[in-house]
Enzyme design. Structure first.
Site, PDB file in Angstrom:
ATOM      1  N   ILE A 140      48.136  36.958  41.226  1.00  0.00           N
ATOM      2  CA  ILE A 140      47.572  36.058  40.544  1.00  0.00           C
ATOM      3  C   ILE A 140      48.251  35.192  39.786  1.00  0.00           C
ATOM      4  CG2 ILE A 140      45.532  35.505  38.822  1.00  0.00           C
ATOM      5  CD1 ILE A 140      44.556  38.569  39.458  1.00  0.00           C
ATOM      6  N   CYS A 141      48.259  33.830  39.811  1.00  0.00           N
ATOM      7  CA  CYS A 141      49.005  32.852  39.065  1.00  0.00           C
ATOM      8  C   CYS A 141      47.922  32.238  37.716  1.00  0.00           C
ATOM      9  CB  CYS A 141      49.291  31.729  39.878  1.00  0.00           C
ATOM     10  SG  CYS A 141      50.409  30.690  38.667  1.00  0.00           S
ATOM     11  N   LEU A 142      48.166  32.922  36.510  1.00  0.00           N
ATOM     12  CA  LEU A 142      47.251  32.833  35.420  1.00  0.00           C
ATOM     13  C   LEU A 142      48.271  32.962  34.267  1.00  0.00           C
ATOM     14  CD1 LEU A 142      44.672  32.112  34.448  1.00  0.00           C
ATOM     15  CD2 LEU A 142      44.176  34.592  34.148  1.00  0.00           C
ATOM     16  N   ASN A 189      44.936  29.890  43.140  1.00  0.00           N
ATOM     17  CA  ASN A 189      45.819  30.666  42.192  1.00  0.00           C
ATOM     18  C   ASN A 189      45.893  31.955  42.431  1.00  0.00           C
ATOM     19  OD1 ASN A 189      44.167  28.236  40.595  1.00  0.00           O
ATOM     20  ND2 ASN A 189      46.202  28.086  40.300  1.00  0.00           N
ATOM     21  N   ASP A 192      49.328  24.419  40.033  1.00  0.00           N
ATOM     22  CA  ASP A 192      50.573  25.469  39.760  1.00  0.00           C
ATOM     23  C   ASP A 192      49.904  26.625  40.569  1.00  0.00           C
ATOM     24  OD1 ASP A 192      52.112  27.077  38.392  1.00  0.00           O
ATOM     25  OD2 ASP A 192      50.602  27.513  36.718  1.00  0.00           O
TER      26      ASP A 192
END
Length: 216
Positions: free
Chosen positions: A107-109, A99, A140
């Site tokens: 960042i993928c959050l 992520n 994701d």
């Protein structure tokens, strides 16, 4: 006169939003410094400028993960529309995680995107990022190559993430075999960071990693 009034109103609104952001982040900055929870979890935050528009965070790699023993630096930028919009955060320290981009640190959050709420705080963000290191979401991903390795070869992922933690975040030495492969390609004159990235993305196969390095 109408145009002048509109300009004045816009300027007042922008300044008001910026003041809200500064006052809010000052309070949250102090909250992190005084929090027993962040101290216990080895989470830190420092000012980059006196305007409270840019901060530098630091989180410790969680125990029982490939990141344990590492210290990870974060760039935190506070928008004028904070807290109605989330802070912009990226990893400065290189990290191998589904992520987080292994190239840019993006960042993928969800809470840094569409799941952000004005009630959330800087402390929430830092604790959530530390939790993300212990609970990746490979379906994701921010980095598809890392996510694929995470799902297809979990043991190799752990070894690779551990090596990145050692090289870039100061964690204890991990795989001697991977280290030897890095040294072999570095001895051929390739840049160490490029070698690590190539081997990591090519399942630690020296031949295909060499082809990738030569093609670049």
């Amino acid at each position: 006169m109408v145009c002048v009034c509109v300009c004045v109103c816009v300027c007042v609104c922008v300044n008001s939003m910026a003041n809200i952001a500064v006052q809010r982040i000052k309070r949250e900055f102090k909250e992190v410094l005084k929090s027993e929870e962040t101290s216990k979890n080895q989470i830190k935050v420092d000012l980059v400028d006196e305007n409270f528009t840019e901060l530098k965070g630091e989180i410790a790699g969680p125990p029982d993960t490939p990141y344990e023993g590492g210290r990870y630096q974060l760039e935190i930028k506070i928008p004028e529309t904070y807290p109605f919009n989330p802070p912009k955060v990226r990893f400065i320290t290189k990290i191998w995680h589904p992520n987080i981009s292994s190239v840019t640190g993006a960042i993928c959050l969800d809470i840094l995107k569409d799941q952000w709420a004005a009630a959330m705080t800087l402390r929430t963000v830092l604790l959530s990022l530390q939790a993300l290191l212990a609970a990746a979401e490979p379906d994701d991903p921010q980095d598809a190559v890392v996510a694929n390795q995470y799902k297809q070869n979990p043991e190799m992922f752990k070894q690779t993430a551990g090596l990145w933690s050692h090289v870039y975040a100061g964690a204890p030495v991990s795989s001697p075999d991977y280290t030897r492969k890095i040294d072999k390609l570095c001895a051929m004159g390739f840049d160490k960071n490029a070698v690590i990235a190539a081997l990591s993305s090519k399942s630690w196969d020296v031949e295909t990693a060499t082809e990738l390095l030569l093609s670049n």
